[in-house]
Enzyme design. Sequence first.
Site, PDB file in Angstrom:
ATOM      1  N   GLY A  11      48.071 -46.597  64.124  1.00 48.31           N
ATOM      2  CA  GLY A  11      47.738 -45.174  64.046  1.00 48.31           C
ATOM      3  C   GLY A  11      46.363 -44.843  63.489  1.00 48.31           C
ATOM      4  N   ASN A  13      43.738 -44.053  65.302  1.00 49.35           N
ATOM      5  CA  ASN A  13      43.291 -42.861  66.050  1.00 49.35           C
ATOM      6  C   ASN A  13      44.020 -41.615  65.568  1.00 49.35           C
ATOM      7  OD1 ASN A  13      41.249 -43.301  68.293  1.00 49.35           O
ATOM      8  ND2 ASN A  13      42.595 -45.079  68.530  1.00 49.35           N
ATOM      9  N   ARG A  64      65.083 -44.980  80.305  1.00 48.31           N
ATOM     10  CA  ARG A  64      63.852 -44.202  80.072  1.00 48.31           C
ATOM     11  C   ARG A  64      64.136 -42.699  80.075  1.00 48.31           C
ATOM     12  NH1 ARG A  64      58.653 -46.215  80.396  1.00 48.31           N
ATOM     13  NH2 ARG A  64      59.420 -48.120  81.358  1.00 48.31           N
ATOM     14  N   MET A  89      52.408 -47.099  73.415  1.00 45.99           N
ATOM     15  CA  MET A  89      52.412 -48.207  74.366  1.00 45.99           C
ATOM     16  C   MET A  89      53.632 -48.189  75.294  1.00 45.99           C
ATOM     17  SD  MET A  89      49.531 -49.235  73.489  1.00 45.99           S
ATOM     18  CE  MET A  89      49.129 -50.806  74.223  1.00 45.99           C
ATOM     19  N   ARG A  90      54.099 -46.992  75.623  1.00 43.47           N
ATOM     20  CA  ARG A  90      55.211 -46.854  76.574  1.00 43.47           C
ATOM     21  C   ARG A  90      54.732 -46.042  77.755  1.00 43.47           C
ATOM     22  NH1 ARG A  90      59.536 -49.567  76.372  1.00 43.47           N
ATOM     23  NH2 ARG A  90      60.990 -48.479  77.719  1.00 43.47           N
ATOM     24  N   LEU A  92      55.073 -43.399  80.484  1.00 43.02           N
ATOM     25  CA  LEU A  92      55.918 -42.208  80.637  1.00 43.02           C
ATOM     26  C   LEU A  92      56.253 -42.029  82.120  1.00 43.02           C
ATOM     27  CD1 LEU A  92      53.883 -40.036  78.139  1.00 43.02           C
ATOM     28  CD2 LEU A  92      56.240 -40.836  77.796  1.00 43.02           C
ATOM     29  N   ASN A 106      45.244 -39.045  76.695  1.00 42.84           N
ATOM     30  CA  ASN A 106      45.390 -40.404  76.161  1.00 42.84           C
ATOM     31  C   ASN A 106      44.008 -40.952  75.818  1.00 42.84           C
ATOM     32  OD1 ASN A 106      46.653 -43.006  75.676  1.00 42.84           O
ATOM     33  ND2 ASN A 106      45.815 -43.681  77.641  1.00 42.84           N
ATOM     34  N   HIS A 108      41.997 -44.547  75.828  1.00 40.86           N
ATOM     35  CA  HIS A 108      42.129 -45.887  76.398  1.00 40.86           C
ATOM     36  C   HIS A 108      40.883 -46.700  76.027  1.00 40.86           C
ATOM     37  CE1 HIS A 108      43.371 -49.028  79.134  1.00 40.86           C
ATOM     38  NE2 HIS A 108      42.127 -49.086  79.564  1.00 40.86           N
ATOM     39  N   SER A 135      37.678 -44.239  76.653  1.00 40.97           N
ATOM     40  CA  SER A 135      37.777 -43.035  77.473  1.00 40.97           C
ATOM     41  C   SER A 135      38.937 -42.186  76.973  1.00 40.97           C
ATOM     42  CB  SER A 135      38.077 -43.386  78.943  1.00 40.97           C
ATOM     43  OG  SER A 135      37.156 -44.335  79.444  1.00 40.97           O
ATOM     44  N   GLU A 141      50.319 -39.614  87.006  1.00 41.91           N
ATOM     45  CA  GLU A 141      51.336 -40.617  87.324  1.00 41.91           C
ATOM     46  C   GLU A 141      50.762 -42.020  87.509  1.00 41.91           C
ATOM     47  OE1 GLU A 141      54.006 -38.851  90.282  1.00 41.91           O
ATOM     48  OE2 GLU A 141      53.540 -36.939  89.312  1.00 41.91           O
ATOM     49  N   VAL A 143      48.823 -45.177  86.017  1.00 36.01           N
ATOM     50  CA  VAL A 143      48.541 -45.676  84.669  1.00 36.01           C
ATOM     51  C   VAL A 143      47.022 -45.678  84.421  1.00 36.01           C
ATOM     52  CG1 VAL A 143      48.689 -47.685  83.138  1.00 36.01           C
ATOM     53  CG2 VAL A 143      50.638 -47.062  84.566  1.00 36.01           C
ATOM     54  N   ASP A 144      46.609 -44.964  83.374  1.00 34.02           N
ATOM     55  CA  ASP A 144      45.194 -44.831  82.990  1.00 34.02           C
ATOM     56  C   ASP A 144      44.346 -44.274  84.140  1.00 34.02           C
ATOM     57  OD1 ASP A 144      45.834 -45.915  80.476  1.00 34.02           O
ATOM     58  OD2 ASP A 144      45.606 -47.952  81.234  1.00 34.02           O
TER      59      ASP A 144
HETATM   60  C1  GAR Z   1      43.532 -48.131  70.465  1.00 33.47           C
HETATM   61  O1  GAR Z   1      42.478 -49.040  70.682  1.00 33.47           O
HETATM   62  C2  GAR Z   1      43.854 -47.382  71.733  1.00 33.47           C
HETATM   63  O2  GAR Z   1      42.735 -47.096  72.503  1.00 33.47           O
HETATM   64  C3  GAR Z   1      44.758 -48.361  72.416  1.00 33.47           C
HETATM   65  O3  GAR Z   1      45.563 -48.899  71.404  1.00 33.47           O
HETATM   66  C4  GAR Z   1      44.835 -48.870  70.182  1.00 33.47           C
HETATM   67  C5  GAR Z   1      45.677 -48.140  69.172  1.00 33.47           C
HETATM   68  O4  GAR Z   1      45.101 -48.236  67.896  1.00 33.47           O
HETATM   69  N1  GAR Z   1      45.550 -47.734  73.423  1.00 33.47           N
HETATM   70  C6  GAR Z   1      45.939 -48.340  74.522  1.00 33.47           C
HETATM   71  O5  GAR Z   1      45.674 -49.498  74.782  1.00 33.47           O
HETATM   72  C7  GAR Z   1      46.758 -47.483  75.450  1.00 33.47           C
HETATM   73  N2  GAR Z   1      46.996 -48.165  76.680  1.00 33.47           N
HETATM   74  P1  GAR Z   1      45.548 -47.260  66.756  1.00 33.47           P
HETATM   75  O6  GAR Z   1      47.076 -47.342  66.662  1.00 33.47           O
HETATM   76  O7  GAR Z   1      44.892 -47.801  65.532  1.00 33.47           O
HETATM   77  O8  GAR Z   1      45.080 -45.873  67.105  1.00 33.47           O
END
Ligand code: GAR
Length: 209
Positions: A11, A13, A64, A89-90, A92, A106, A108, A135, A141, A143-144
């Site tokens: 967490g 971010n 789900r 990391m799920r 949707l 999101n 990424h 980004s 729908e 992914v990324d």
């Molecule tokens: C971050 O680097 C984020 O961009 C990435 O996971 C990390 C989470 O770090 N997200 C993904 O890969 C989503 N597909 P955090 O829990 O410290 O924010």
Amino acid sequence: MKVAVLISGRGSNLRSLLEVAAQPGYPAEIVTVIANRPGAGGLDHAAAFGVSHQTIDHKDFPDRTAFETALTAALKAAGAEMICLAGFMRVLSSGFVRQWQDRIINIHPSLLPLFPGLDTHARALAAGVKLHGCSVHFVNEAVDGGAIIGQAAVPVLGGDDPDKLAARVLKAEHRLYPYCLRLLAEGRIRLIAGRVAIEADPDPGHSLL
Ligand code: GAR
């Protein structure tokens, strides 16, 4: 704008969003933090900022759809208008994404459309790119694959390994996400033909980036 942040792990971010949301005048309020994994480190950040937080463990649900029904109920109970995925990391389902159309964003860890999916830093190093980054994008729908709101680039340096590169990108993430959420909450983002148009910043000096 009332925002829910969804997390799966440490967490950092989320913490950057909590920090800016606590500043006077920031236009988004974090109304709840939801983790899909018990013990996700980010829950402690929510607690430290006095923000409502809960775990909805996807493993407690048969499928789900049942998990997402519980998620929807929690989001509605919190009055969320917008969802920020921050290391969630799920994937949707398309039904959930349609229900929250244009209201999920999101972050990424790559310069999309390069390197969607996982292991972005190792893949960037393997590809030999000299610029990498992160980004913030709308979730659709694919992914990324949703419309890109903002990006921040960092150099790839000699001697980088995936961890060193990830740490450099993460610092950029912590500036980019609050900046993009502010643009959105101030109503300065328009989706036109599946692309993001950003209204000019009337006060660029005020930018968080
Ligand atoms: C971050 O680097 C984020 O961009 C990435 O996971 C990390 C989470 O770090 N997200 C993904 O890969 C989503 N597909 P955090 O829990 O410290 O924010």
